[in-house]
Design a protein around this motif. Sequence first.
Motif, PDB file in Angstrom:
ATOM      1  N   GLN A 151     -30.114  36.009 -72.563  1.00 48.33           N
ATOM      2  CA  GLN A 151     -31.491  36.487 -72.557  1.00 48.33           C
ATOM      3  C   GLN A 151     -32.225  36.140 -73.855  1.00 48.33           C
ATOM      4  N   ALA A 152     -31.539  36.217 -74.988  1.00 51.88           N
ATOM      5  CA  ALA A 152     -32.159  35.829 -76.256  1.00 51.88           C
ATOM      6  C   ALA A 152     -32.503  34.346 -76.254  1.00 51.88           C
ATOM      7  N   ASP A 171     -36.267  32.505 -76.514  1.00 45.32           N
ATOM      8  CA  ASP A 171     -36.605  31.442 -77.459  1.00 45.32           C
ATOM      9  C   ASP A 171     -37.109  30.205 -76.721  1.00 45.32           C
ATOM     10  N   MET A 172     -36.520  29.923 -75.566  1.00 46.92           N
ATOM     11  CA  MET A 172     -36.998  28.773 -74.787  1.00 46.92           C
ATOM     12  C   MET A 172     -38.405  29.003 -74.276  1.00 46.92           C
ATOM     13  N   GLU A 173     -38.733  30.231 -73.933  1.00 52.28           N
ATOM     14  CA  GLU A 173     -40.098  30.543 -73.504  1.00 52.28           C
ATOM     15  C   GLU A 173     -41.077  30.284 -74.648  1.00 52.28           C
ATOM     16  N   THR A 174     -40.670  30.641 -75.871  1.00 58.10           N
ATOM     17  CA  THR A 174     -41.528  30.427 -77.038  1.00 58.10           C
ATOM     18  C   THR A 174     -41.717  28.944 -77.322  1.00 58.10           C
ATOM     19  N   VAL A 175     -40.641  28.175 -77.231  1.00 57.12           N
ATOM     20  CA  VAL A 175     -40.677  26.763 -77.623  1.00 57.12           C
ATOM     21  C   VAL A 175     -41.138  25.857 -76.486  1.00 57.12           C
ATOM     22  N   PHE A 214     -36.847  33.719 -65.165  1.00 52.81           N
ATOM     23  CA  PHE A 214     -35.424  34.057 -65.262  1.00 52.81           C
ATOM     24  C   PHE A 214     -35.243  35.431 -65.901  1.00 52.81           C
ATOM     25  N   LEU A 215     -35.990  35.683 -66.966  1.00 54.12           N
ATOM     26  CA  LEU A 215     -35.877  36.969 -67.658  1.00 54.12           C
ATOM     27  C   LEU A 215     -36.275  38.119 -66.742  1.00 54.12           C
TER      28      LEU A 215
END
Length: 289
Positions: free
Chosen positions: A171-172, A176-180, A207-208
């Motif tokens: 999940q972390a 981070d992938m959502e941010t980048v 996904f989250l």
Amino acid sequence: MTAPDYGALYVVATPIGNLEDLTPRAARVLGEVACVAAEDTRHSAGLLRHLGLERPMLSLHEHNESTRVARITRYLEAGQSVALISDAGTPLISDPGFLLVRELRRAGHRVIPVPGACALIAGLCAAGLPTDHFTFQGFLPARQGPRRARLEALAKREETLVFYESPHRIQATLMDMETVYGERRLVLGRELTKTFETFLDGTPQEFLARMNEDANQARGEFVLMVEGAHIEAEESTRVEAETLLRTLLEEGIGVKQASQVAARLLGGARKDWYAKAQVIKDGEKDHSG
């Protein structure tokens, strides 16, 4: 040191879940070698029992690999072969074995691959993402700073990106992938070849949300595959944006208003459009001067 009476190291792929994926050749090799070098001997003993085999076993993991080279070399020099296996899948693919294989090859010993299951390939072949070019990054760093830095370094790669991830970090990593990567398409393969095998297709945010609704979706081992960057589309968008800003400025619209229009039509942060419009405006002043 390649005389016929020397033994060989067999790099043997083992199942990543479904025991039926062990090849007949792998089963035969495991039954013929003098010793099995395993990442976790307790775990791999179960596989040997399933095959009805009893073989001497030797642990070989990231903390002792360099010290195992001499011992395995003695087996080979005595004419006895050794099989290298990991807990699951193909050894050396995000698993120990590189140091051993490198040193044995440097010394002239035979290293023989016995191919089979690999989570990386299993995930890619069912993901529906381009496979003509891809880059495998293994596990991302555990800490957020280095993890985001790695993701940002890969952000403009056009090939499919493939990562492994564990349940306590999935999940972390998705956050981070959502941010980048924003809304870029991802495919998440979970528990491949096992009873609860799942493929999810969507964005990190989707996904989250799925994992928050169903905690089971955050369990197991993951292969995370990310669609490559669309550089041509990004270049087209950049040219389109510059043309729009230049047209607005030529029509006498101010930098602030032009940036507001660009942000509304093309998306993105207004302050970024303001900065781009200001660069164009300043460039026109320099040119006219």
